[in-house]
Design a protein around this motif. Structure first.
Motif, PDB file in Angstrom:
ATOM      1  N   MET A  97       0.743  -1.158   0.104  1.00 21.10           N
ATOM      2  CA  MET A  97       0.045   0.168   0.075  1.00 21.10           C
ATOM      3  C   MET A  97       0.650   1.046   0.016  1.00 21.10           C
ATOM      4  O   MET A  97       1.855   1.320   0.327  1.00 21.10           O
ATOM      5  CB  MET A  97      -1.145  -0.087   1.508  1.00 21.10           C
ATOM      6  N   ASN A  98       0.191   2.369  -0.389  1.00 23.07           N
ATOM      7  CA  ASN A  98       0.602   3.686  -0.317  1.00 23.07           C
ATOM      8  C   ASN A  98      -0.201   4.314   0.749  1.00 23.07           C
ATOM      9  O   ASN A  98      -1.495   3.983   0.422  1.00 23.07           O
ATOM     10  CB  ASN A  98       0.533   4.514  -1.619  1.00 23.07           C
ATOM     11  N   ILE A  99       0.164   4.935   1.771  1.00 24.98           N
ATOM     12  CA  ILE A  99      -0.456   5.557   2.997  1.00 24.98           C
ATOM     13  C   ILE A  99      -0.184   6.864   2.847  1.00 24.98           C
ATOM     14  O   ILE A  99       1.020   7.288   3.430  1.00 24.98           O
ATOM     15  CB  ILE A  99      -0.277   4.720   4.085  1.00 24.98           C
ATOM     16  N   ALA A 100      -1.330   7.759   3.131  1.00 28.27           N
ATOM     17  CA  ALA A 100      -1.052   9.330   3.326  1.00 28.27           C
ATOM     18  C   ALA A 100      -1.847   9.497   4.527  1.00 28.27           C
ATOM     19  O   ALA A 100      -3.149   9.291   4.671  1.00 28.27           O
ATOM     20  CB  ALA A 100      -1.399   9.981   2.108  1.00 28.27           C
ATOM     21  N   VAL A 101      -1.551  10.696   5.281  1.00 26.73           N
ATOM     22  CA  VAL A 101      -2.127  11.348   6.055  1.00 26.73           C
ATOM     23  C   VAL A 101      -2.160  12.890   5.903  1.00 26.73           C
ATOM     24  O   VAL A 101      -0.934  13.420   5.907  1.00 26.73           O
ATOM     25  CB  VAL A 101      -1.821  10.978   7.593  1.00 26.73           C
ATOM     26  N   VAL A 102      -3.377  13.450   5.779  1.00 31.67           N
ATOM     27  CA  VAL A 102      -3.349  14.908   5.958  1.00 31.67           C
ATOM     28  C   VAL A 102      -3.768  15.373   7.151  1.00 31.67           C
ATOM     29  O   VAL A 102      -4.586  14.766   8.053  1.00 31.67           O
ATOM     30  CB  VAL A 102      -4.174  15.458   4.726  1.00 31.67           C
ATOM     31  N   ASP A 103      -3.623  16.820   7.499  1.00 35.14           N
ATOM     32  CA  ASP A 103      -4.312  17.265   8.786  1.00 35.14           C
ATOM     33  C   ASP A 103      -5.733  17.997   8.486  1.00 35.14           C
ATOM     34  O   ASP A 103      -5.969  17.810   7.601  1.00 35.14           O
ATOM     35  CB  ASP A 103      -3.030  18.434   9.289  1.00 35.14           C
ATOM     36  N   ALA A 104      -5.898  18.755   9.349  1.00 34.41           N
ATOM     37  CA  ALA A 104      -7.417  19.301   9.456  1.00 34.41           C
ATOM     38  C   ALA A 104      -7.720  20.315   8.342  1.00 34.41           C
ATOM     39  O   ALA A 104      -8.800  20.724   7.627  1.00 34.41           O
ATOM     40  CB  ALA A 104      -7.726  20.007  10.779  1.00 34.41           C
ATOM     41  N   GLY A 105      -6.459  21.070   7.881  1.00 38.56           N
ATOM     42  CA  GLY A 105      -6.423  21.902   6.810  1.00 38.56           C
ATOM     43  C   GLY A 105      -5.987  21.128   5.273  1.00 38.56           C
ATOM     44  O   GLY A 105      -5.915  21.751   4.501  1.00 38.56           O
ATOM     45  N   ALA A 106      -6.335  19.636   5.353  1.00 35.44           N
ATOM     46  CA  ALA A 106      -6.047  18.754   4.109  1.00 35.44           C
ATOM     47  C   ALA A 106      -4.688  19.146   3.545  1.00 35.44           C
ATOM     48  O   ALA A 106      -4.272  18.821   2.440  1.00 35.44           O
ATOM     49  CB  ALA A 106      -6.968  19.192   3.130  1.00 35.44           C
ATOM     50  N   ASN A 107      -3.576  19.453   4.565  1.00 31.90           N
ATOM     51  CA  ASN A 107      -2.104  19.329   4.192  1.00 31.90           C
ATOM     52  C   ASN A 107      -1.276  18.080   4.579  1.00 31.90           C
ATOM     53  O   ASN A 107      -1.644  17.508   5.585  1.00 31.90           O
ATOM     54  CB  ASN A 107      -1.420  20.480   4.931  1.00 31.90           C
ATOM     55  N   LEU A 108      -0.495  17.683   3.578  1.00 33.34           N
ATOM     56  CA  LEU A 108       0.136  16.301   3.806  1.00 33.34           C
ATOM     57  C   LEU A 108       0.990  16.337   5.006  1.00 33.34           C
ATOM     58  O   LEU A 108       2.228  17.454   5.303  1.00 33.34           O
ATOM     59  CB  LEU A 108       0.923  15.933   2.749  1.00 33.34           C
ATOM     60  N   ILE A 109       0.821  15.298   6.061  1.00 31.64           N
ATOM     61  CA  ILE A 109       1.622  15.466   7.397  1.00 31.64           C
ATOM     62  C   ILE A 109       2.566  14.297   7.214  1.00 31.64           C
ATOM     63  O   ILE A 109       3.742  14.288   7.680  1.00 31.64           O
ATOM     64  CB  ILE A 109       0.596  15.035   8.477  1.00 31.64           C
ATOM     65  N   ALA A 110       2.127  13.056   6.653  1.00 34.99           N
ATOM     66  CA  ALA A 110       3.075  12.004   6.781  1.00 34.99           C
ATOM     67  C   ALA A 110       2.681  10.885   5.468  1.00 34.99           C
ATOM     68  O   ALA A 110       1.508  10.887   5.228  1.00 34.99           O
ATOM     69  CB  ALA A 110       2.867  11.190   7.967  1.00 34.99           C
ATOM     70  N   PHE A 111       3.512  10.125   4.877  1.00 31.98           N
ATOM     71  CA  PHE A 111       3.300   9.211   3.799  1.00 31.98           C
ATOM     72  C   PHE A 111       4.292   8.212   3.780  1.00 31.98           C
ATOM     73  O   PHE A 111       5.516   8.553   4.035  1.00 31.98           O
ATOM     74  CB  PHE A 111       3.393  10.238   2.497  1.00 31.98           C
ATOM     75  N   VAL A 112       3.692   7.141   3.353  1.00 29.33           N
ATOM     76  CA  VAL A 112       4.718   6.074   3.073  1.00 29.33           C
ATOM     77  C   VAL A 112       4.244   5.182   1.897  1.00 29.33           C
ATOM     78  O   VAL A 112       3.241   4.866   1.548  1.00 29.33           O
ATOM     79  CB  VAL A 112       5.258   5.133   4.284  1.00 29.33           C
ATOM     80  N   HIS A 113       5.435   4.553   1.349  1.00 27.54           N
ATOM     81  CA  HIS A 113       5.203   3.823   0.049  1.00 27.54           C
ATOM     82  C   HIS A 113       5.806   2.697   0.244  1.00 27.54           C
ATOM     83  O   HIS A 113       7.034   2.591   0.438  1.00 27.54           O
ATOM     84  CB  HIS A 113       5.835   4.488  -1.226  1.00 27.54           C
TER      85      HIS A 113
END
Lengths: 133, 133, 133, 133
Positions: free
Chosen positions: B26-42
């Motif tokens: 999987m590719n996994i992304a997390v955004v914050d309440a403002g929809a900005n990228l906070i963390a990601f892994v491929h």
């Protein structure tokens, strides 16, 4: 040869440790040999605009297999690569992007760091890149 | 209320564990309440095209405070939100994007997962989101 | 902490008042802590090209938590942030973007103003930002 | 004939009043006869993804001088305007975009509303448009 997620996480953790050591708040991105994003972290309260810049620095370093700051020297007015930043959807050519090599010296990806002065950004990126060798 | 990097990493690790458990990449992304990228892994050998999709799923979930699959039900031909995907620079409206709430039920961000069937993507995203509560 | 619409409208009205006082026609944008657009006005006969610039100035100020003009000093040829404008889909780094803080000094958003000289743009933005404190 | 900021603010305030009356949280955008953004508000806690959609609805209505929902009927698979949403950098063709006419019936702009069901979005947009006549 391509960077693994485990290596990317090693680089990110080393960079994060260095960022804390010098009291900075960084965005840190790692791309693979194909310039695709492998891992990213945004430290709490780091600049939001640096989310994008960290990723562009990592890509720019891998696109040309050199530190981003080296490209920036050539992209100045009158320079041989003037305004190269217009290519590839937007490059970032000031320091903070560094290639990641394996123990044999093969380039397997790159790391981009943004959130402080360009000197600090480069220092943190370097720490990340060196942790993988 | 906004997600912290520590919470984002908790979500990503829980999602990664679930992804391995069901033998997916999987590719996994997390955004914050403002929809900005906070963390990601491929994850190694996961689809490259899903690097972008995972991020768009996370953003889409936060943009409308609902699972991406719910939006996809409404954006079909003849549906009330037909072709909503053309907004916001490109949405992804099939399952795999899930909001992240804190213990009090406040939405503090979102997680997006891409790399397998949409059922698996959703399952892994759900695991990530639930680990934060 | 995030700006409310009421606060954004206070900022826009204060900026509009200042713009009239100095006989200018402005575009005025306010973004929240996540750099999302919260409110905008285009004064009659103000420059159409400044509709976009006002919004980019507001975002740029919040992206780096500083006045846009400060970034512009560093992004000149030979400067440490040369061509940073290529990031984030296009930044505007001349004066007219100012962060908005609450009474406790927390950055809760930013205001961007465009339509006159950069000195006037900055003055109007400053009036808007100060009205919220 | 072109909408003034005063008229745009009248439309937005009427729309905001209607939105509150029916217990919804809306994003409301007004464009002029040239399809340029004149005024915008994001009600607190309204969907972030609708910031963009409200603006696209307003533009789409003015681009073709009809309610967005009318275009959406024609853009379905097999319809005469199939996938028209790909034009103009991305259209939104479901209800919520309505032209604004002056007392003589001239189209002077358009209003776009997004944040609830398309029926509610249209209702609120209609309230805004009618307040200007």
């Amino acid at each position: 040869m391509n960077i693994t997620l485990e290596q990317a996480e090693t680089a990110i953790n080393a960079a994060k440790t260095k960022a804390k050591e010098i009291n900075t708040l960084m965005n840190i991105a790692v791309v693979d040999a194909g310039a695709n994003l492998i891992a990213f972290v945004h430290m709490d309260e780091a600049w939001l605009g640096s989310i994008d810049i960290a990723q562009r620095k990592a890509k720019t370093a891998r696109y040309f297999n050199m530190n981003t700051g080296e490209i920036g020297k050539l992209s100045q007015p009158g320079g041989s690569l003037y305004n190269i930043e217009h290519s590839n959807g937007g490059l970032i050519t000031f320091p903070g992007g560094v290639c990641i090599e394996d123990a044999s010296g093969n380039i397997i990806g790159a790391i981009g760091v943004s959130g402080s002065t360009v000197e600090n950004d480069h220092l943190v990126a370097q720490s990340g890149a060196e942790s993988v060798k």
